[in-house]
Design a protein around this motif. Sequence first.
Motif, PDB file in Angstrom:
ATOM      1  N   TYR A 714       7.165   1.445  -9.615  1.00 44.60           N
ATOM      2  CA  TYR A 714       5.806   1.564 -10.143  1.00 44.60           C
ATOM      3  C   TYR A 714       4.842   0.546  -9.531  1.00 44.60           C
ATOM      4  O   TYR A 714       3.649   0.831  -9.419  1.00 44.60           O
ATOM      5  N   ASP A 715       5.297  -0.631  -9.163  1.00 46.87           N
ATOM      6  CA  ASP A 715       4.390  -1.565  -8.497  1.00 46.87           C
ATOM      7  C   ASP A 715       3.907  -0.980  -7.172  1.00 46.87           C
ATOM      8  O   ASP A 715       2.721  -1.033  -6.846  1.00 46.87           O
ATOM      9  N   ALA A 716       4.841  -0.469  -6.419  1.00 49.83           N
ATOM     10  CA  ALA A 716       4.455   0.146  -5.144  1.00 49.83           C
ATOM     11  C   ALA A 716       3.612   1.391  -5.368  1.00 49.83           C
ATOM     12  O   ALA A 716       2.670   1.665  -4.613  1.00 49.83           O
ATOM     13  N   LEU A 717       3.935   2.166  -6.399  1.00 53.38           N
ATOM     14  CA  LEU A 717       3.156   3.368  -6.698  1.00 53.38           C
ATOM     15  C   LEU A 717       1.708   3.009  -7.034  1.00 53.38           C
ATOM     16  O   LEU A 717       0.760   3.666  -6.577  1.00 53.38           O
ATOM     17  N   ILE A 718       1.538   1.962  -7.850  1.00 55.03           N
ATOM     18  CA  ILE A 718       0.175   1.502  -8.174  1.00 55.03           C
ATOM     19  C   ILE A 718      -0.551   1.081  -6.904  1.00 55.03           C
ATOM     20  O   ILE A 718      -1.744   1.386  -6.708  1.00 55.03           O
ATOM     21  N   TYR A 719       0.156   0.396  -6.032  1.00 54.76           N
ATOM     22  CA  TYR A 719      -0.458  -0.071  -4.788  1.00 54.76           C
ATOM     23  C   TYR A 719      -0.920   1.112  -3.943  1.00 54.76           C
ATOM     24  O   TYR A 719      -2.024   1.100  -3.381  1.00 54.76           O
ATOM     25  N   VAL A 720      -0.099   2.153  -3.856  1.00 60.32           N
ATOM     26  CA  VAL A 720      -0.469   3.314  -3.048  1.00 60.32           C
ATOM     27  C   VAL A 720      -1.676   4.023  -3.655  1.00 60.32           C
ATOM     28  O   VAL A 720      -2.629   4.392  -2.955  1.00 60.32           O
ATOM     29  N   TYR A 721      -1.669   4.253  -4.975  1.00 54.10           N
ATOM     30  CA  TYR A 721      -2.774   4.942  -5.629  1.00 54.10           C
ATOM     31  C   TYR A 721      -4.086   4.159  -5.463  1.00 54.10           C
ATOM     32  O   TYR A 721      -5.139   4.743  -5.159  1.00 54.10           O
ATOM     33  N   THR A 722      -4.025   2.867  -5.686  1.00 52.42           N
ATOM     34  CA  THR A 722      -5.273   2.078  -5.715  1.00 52.42           C
ATOM     35  C   THR A 722      -5.765   1.716  -4.325  1.00 52.42           C
ATOM     36  O   THR A 722      -6.959   1.782  -4.051  1.00 52.42           O
ATOM     37  N   ARG A 723      -4.858   1.340  -3.421  1.00 52.85           N
ATOM     38  CA  ARG A 723      -5.314   0.856  -2.118  1.00 52.85           C
ATOM     39  C   ARG A 723      -5.427   1.976  -1.097  1.00 52.85           C
ATOM     40  O   ARG A 723      -6.241   1.894  -0.187  1.00 52.85           O
ATOM     41  N   ALA A 724      -4.591   3.005  -1.222  1.00 48.33           N
ATOM     42  CA  ALA A 724      -4.651   4.101  -0.238  1.00 48.33           C
ATOM     43  C   ALA A 724      -5.557   5.228  -0.708  1.00 48.33           C
ATOM     44  O   ALA A 724      -6.342   5.780   0.084  1.00 48.33           O
ATOM     45  N   LEU A 725      -5.484   5.597  -1.997  1.00 47.51           N
ATOM     46  CA  LEU A 725      -6.268   6.723  -2.515  1.00 47.51           C
ATOM     47  C   LEU A 725      -7.490   6.281  -3.302  1.00 47.51           C
ATOM     48  O   LEU A 725      -8.307   7.129  -3.699  1.00 47.51           O
ATOM     49  N   ARG A 726      -7.632   4.997  -3.564  1.00 52.29           N
ATOM     50  CA  ARG A 726      -8.745   4.457  -4.358  1.00 52.29           C
ATOM     51  C   ARG A 726      -8.810   5.139  -5.745  1.00 52.29           C
ATOM     52  O   ARG A 726      -9.883   5.361  -6.290  1.00 52.29           O
ATOM     53  N   ASP A 727      -7.662   5.466  -6.300  1.00 51.67           N
ATOM     54  CA  ASP A 727      -7.574   6.105  -7.612  1.00 51.67           C
ATOM     55  C   ASP A 727      -7.012   5.073  -8.587  1.00 51.67           C
ATOM     56  O   ASP A 727      -5.827   4.711  -8.517  1.00 51.67           O
ATOM     57  N   TYR A 728      -7.861   4.583  -9.505  1.00 48.02           N
ATOM     58  CA  TYR A 728      -7.455   3.525 -10.419  1.00 48.02           C
ATOM     59  C   TYR A 728      -7.057   4.066 -11.798  1.00 48.02           C
ATOM     60  O   TYR A 728      -6.592   3.281 -12.640  1.00 48.02           O
ATOM     61  N   VAL A 729      -7.247   5.349 -12.037  1.00 42.31           N
ATOM     62  CA  VAL A 729      -6.876   5.930 -13.326  1.00 42.31           C
ATOM     63  C   VAL A 729      -5.463   6.498 -13.270  1.00 42.31           C
ATOM     64  O   VAL A 729      -4.723   6.459 -14.272  1.00 42.31           O
ATOM     65  N   ALA A 730      -5.046   7.013 -12.121  1.00 44.05           N
ATOM     66  CA  ALA A 730      -3.716   7.610 -11.996  1.00 44.05           C
ATOM     67  C   ALA A 730      -2.609   6.636 -12.408  1.00 44.05           C
ATOM     68  O   ALA A 730      -1.665   7.034 -13.108  1.00 44.05           O
ATOM     69  N   PRO A 731      -2.657   5.327 -12.014  1.00 45.48           N
ATOM     70  CA  PRO A 731      -1.612   4.416 -12.501  1.00 45.48           C
ATOM     71  C   PRO A 731      -1.586   4.310 -14.023  1.00 45.48           C
ATOM     72  O   PRO A 731      -0.510   4.202 -14.622  1.00 45.48           O
ATOM     73  N   VAL A 732      -2.771   4.344 -14.671  1.00 45.92           N
ATOM     74  CA  VAL A 732      -2.810   4.280 -16.126  1.00 45.92           C
ATOM     75  C   VAL A 732      -2.127   5.509 -16.720  1.00 45.92           C
ATOM     76  O   VAL A 732      -1.350   5.409 -17.688  1.00 45.92           O
ATOM     77  N   VAL A 733      -2.376   6.658 -16.142  1.00 43.45           N
ATOM     78  CA  VAL A 733      -1.760   7.889 -16.629  1.00 43.45           C
ATOM     79  C   VAL A 733      -0.246   7.801 -16.494  1.00 43.45           C
ATOM     80  O   VAL A 733       0.512   8.167 -17.419  1.00 43.45           O
TER      81      VAL A 733
END
Length: 1405
Positions: A714-733
Amino acid sequence: MKLARPFLHPTVSRLRSYTPQASRSPSNLSGATSHSQLFDGVSPSPSHFSSLSRVSSMSNIHSSTAPKDPAASGQEREIFKWTELQTITHDIFVKKQSKAAALLGSKNWGAPTVLAANGLICIGTNEGKICVYDFKQTFKHILGGDSSAMLGAVTSLSLSHDHTFVASGHSTGHIQLFDLKRPDTPARSIPPTSIAVVASGRKEGHLQGSRIVSIGFIAGRHTAIVSADEHGLAFFHSLGKVLFVEASDILRILGKYPVDDIPATPRDVGSLDKVVDRRRKPRYTVLSMMPLPLGTSPHPTDAYHVIALLTPTKLVVVGLKPTPKTWFKCPRELDEGGSWKSKSKWRGTMAWFPSVQLSSTSKTETIVVTNKNSKAVNGTPTTPVLAYTWGNVLRLIRVTESRVKQTIRSSKTGKANEIEVGTIVYETAGKWTAKDDILSIQWLNANQIIVVTVTMLGVYEIDQSMLIDQIPFDGLTLASPTLSSTVNGAVSYNDAVTDIAHSVRVYKGKIFLLRRDRVEVGTLLTWADRILSFVQAGDFLSAIDLTRSYYLNIAPGNRNGLPDDPQLCKEVIGRKMHELMLASSRYAFSEERMTDGTHITPDGRGVDRTSLFEGLVTTCCRACVALDDFEFLFEDLFQQYEDSGILSIYLRQLEPFMLNNEIREVPPRITQCLIALHDENDRPDHAERLIWHIDPACLDINQAIQLCEKHHLYDALIYVYTRALRDYVAPVVKLLGLIRRVQFYRKSQIEAAEYSAMSPHADSSMEPVILNAYKIYPYLANVLSGLTYPSEIPLSEEEAFQAKKDVYTFLFFGRSSVWPPGEGGKLILTSDEEGGVEPTYPYARQLLLFDSEAFLHSLDVAFEDSHLNDAQNINRLVVVRILLEIVSSGDLEAEDVTFVNIFVARNVPKYPQFLQIAPSTLHSILIGLAEDPDPNTREDRQLATEYLLSVYNPHESERIIELFGIAKFYRILRSWHRHDHRWSSLLSTYFDDTELRPSELLEKVDEVLTISTHTNQGAIPTEIVTTLFQSLSHLLKANVASIASLLDKHAPSLHEQALEAFGDGVEADQRRFAYLRHLLGPPQAEQEEYNIPSRHSGPALHLSAHLRQLFIDLECRYRPDEVIQVLKYLPADTLEWSGVLNVCESNRVYDAVIWAINFQGDAQGALEKANLFQKRLSLEIVDQLNSLASSGLSCDFNQQLNLMEAIGRIGIAICLERSRGNSATEVPLEDIWFKLLSAEINSIQVIAGCKSPESTEPVCKAMDSTLATLRSLVQASLSALISITSTRAVSFPRLFKRLVNCAPASTGTHYTEFRTILTSMLESYRSEGDMLVMTKHLIDRDLYDGFADIVRERVKGWAPSRSLCTRCRKPLLARDATSKLLPDSQIIVSRIGTIYHTACLPSEN
């Protein structure tokens, strides 16, 4: 039921009362991923980006990526390349000849002594001969015939500028000049002279027997030479011819002739019949001399024919043109280069570097000094530099010409002409100190000097003012021209073996060494040489590493051959590095290498070359990082590894550089291969680590997301969503889904427990899920603060704004949302059962239910961000209202409600302009904080209440006070009671607070009592006294002395109640005694607890007589030895003396009774009482002796004897007191002394009378011991009596007669005791007389010695202790600016030793 709360600890949470100062703490504490236990040597908390990258790189790749240390020592790397000149060595160093070889005429030119190497190699020998070779080691000439041996050893040698003439100086003072075109005979010979010839004025020159230490040619001339000898004489020789006849002109340029001729040194050093005394070192000598040579570039100083001469005390620079003249001198500083008395004084050497033209690229290029007709290289001309040494100090000076205009008037015409006149000047260019004495220096190039000491050979660089290269070197192995002189004692061995300056020469960058057993030539290896040595050995990787160290300017040693311009230097080295990397890869993957000898072993087996291919990638990575050019690494090298089927080696060696953030941007195809490699090897932890440390643009997004979801990274997943896709809500979901899963599990566990009536057991499989679910809280704290997760790097302003807006909107939306928006989105549910009703604000509610403290902690961090100041949809007030609405729904547990109340209470005063909350709501929060019974959060709730009270003033104050008392909010209550002057209530809060230390309790009580007394017109309020009385049990737990001081200061009426409160028993009596002693006893050093000092203001005056009597009684029981001291300390009018006497007598403190009776003025009564006590004690002793004799039981007389000794001491004190001063006339002295002595003697006689011949041995021993103690008392009394015998009121004969007559005659020891008394008395008189005689003799001797000292001092005169005026304290002798005494300094010396200025003499003197 909650399995774990890994996110926050009470000491970290911002809702607690002891929150740390740092506001960015959440991410440091996030839990590990589900695969964190698989990490090899990596921190189990991978949520912290920076720490993980450091730890992982250090633990996993240190061994493979750590570059070799380029700063290797001189022992590990080759600095010089040495080659022995074998042909010359074979010719010069001839072994001992056989007789046949001598007859056949084999070579025997003598042992080598000196060396010259500039165009030719010339070696002088101790037989006076000179061997000449070219640089191909071809023998050219032997200079000097058979008669050369008479001239002595060659001690100095010089080759002319054009390599055609050789000049030699010898140990006997002879000088010879050879023309190499006609080498058979000397072209010129200069024999030494004598003092007589010099005195006659016919000739000048070196004296017979003076060793020539230096010789040299002037500029480009052949017949102009200069020479210097060991006795400090230096000459210029112009060896011309007039009409084909030699006409030598000799000019002395330094030194003075000695008075006598120098004795000749015997040549036959092996003769034993000639004994030569060891010659002392000459007082004046020349350590070194050298003329300025011609360089490749003309310089104005060339016209002056400059010569430098070095002596032990100064450097002298002279010029021969236009007229001989000394231009300047450089004196040697005191102890420069070593102690003035050490051998370093006589060690010095020098070397010139002439004017040359350097190229514009490097200062360290080799300069070839050719003849004057050669063409110079275009470049910048240099200034001549002279390097010279004294001891271990090297100095550099630049010598140049300065031209000034002078007006000269013609003596014939009288006209004044202005002409330019040149002068030679110098400037200091540097100074350096070596560890050992410097024995030789030679210029290697314009910027480097070869330095030789006893222990090392090094290269000194002028620009850096330091040694840049050095090797261990035994300087004593070099040849010395004076070594043969040590046999006859002409030179000491220590001086001879260090005289090696003529055995080191440098020419065209080559270093020539004349050793005792061989001739060597060496070269300082340049950067290209060192790299080439690795390449020739096939070690391309070391060559690349070394080149990289030069590129980064961290390589040790010299940088010769590299341009001085940094940019140009990097271009040169960079091209070389590219060439080496390309050559290395071609070599590693070449087909020829697969079949050559490096790939097979003699037994035919193959060799594993994995280390070669791993090292190639690692080395090229480091090189490309240094060059900041990765094209070769990612294109050519990658393709070669892929084509060869060993791509995994390439990827594993590349990965550490990515984890270390040395390489951030990697082509996606390489990243894809690396992640796939870890996935195939079932190491998702390595893949996760890699994803964090790489630029998101380099990732294959689909591959990364699938991998993270598959392995729950999940740490890496958050990093991919936020830094690569600029999606900050998907990690919360994603994380909310984990929380819902945990809630499902908790509910099922609770239902199972209710059904089976058993406590549920935690499922270990859910622990990783809970740890990952808790990552939502640090994620929210970071994102809502404008930081990345988990590295906490600030986001750009635009991206941070959008991220906060999206997350706030999603979290605090009133109903469930669809994510992602649009087609394909899915409704995000939070109900803990399938198909359950979704509540309002489902996501904020879910986070509160999961862990309210962690969620509110993250919100508290987010509240500090300025985004909420101007936000239109979501701001701080909206968030607080949503939280309060969730609380009002009743879904939260009591603990969660408390944390919400704490959060609101602490933030309302922090943001008053943004949080406008109704008073009724604040009042409800206040009541909620006070009514929570949880003791674990009491301090947290109290602090939050204090925050809230700073902005809200509640009504129903009495009810609130009652609630706060139940809640134990003592800090708030004290503040209110102090403000309202409710002193009794304030005092009660301190007594009720069980967490206060006793010392702190007493301090606070004293403070309250003091303030309440001041506010009540100096009287303590009655309710305060009542409160104190009711709380005595609390007070008495503290230090007893402190309690006594406190009550005596504020409430002395409570002393009796306090003493009664101690209770009964021995321990209670001891505490009462400590209490009363602090109030009534004399001052003590320190109390036993809390270091509270005792009273120093006298005894307490507020205690009743009953308590004083109790104190005396306790004092007699616990400290009987200090009763008299206490009675002296207490005021006499405060004591009831009859009661005191009774208490002391009942406690058997007899000495205090006697003292008290005497204190009341009845001395005789006191002594009668003493007589009574002694009789009583004597009878007790007699009874115990009888009991011992009858029953045989052991008896202890120590108590009785101690009491009798105390009675005796107080009796003596009374008698002495009455015998001195006015008291002597008030009481008959003889009577009181009689009573004292008679009582003591009677006691002795009573006890001695018990002794009988039938007494057993134990009885006799006990009796003898007792009698010895009692007799010592009599002896002490008699000694005291003797001390006052000058008083006529006591007659010793009459006193003695009374003692004899009053003694009962019935005792058998009547006269025996008196004989003993009389004998002891006479012994006392005799010892006193002896002491007086000894004292008189000592005083007489000291007086005589004192007067003798005074007489001696008076004869010598008086000397001041300091050179200052006694009155004005200024120096006695005035001096001017040049430190010279002023002529009018006058002083006056008195007979007692004081000294004044004439103007400062006191008027009375």
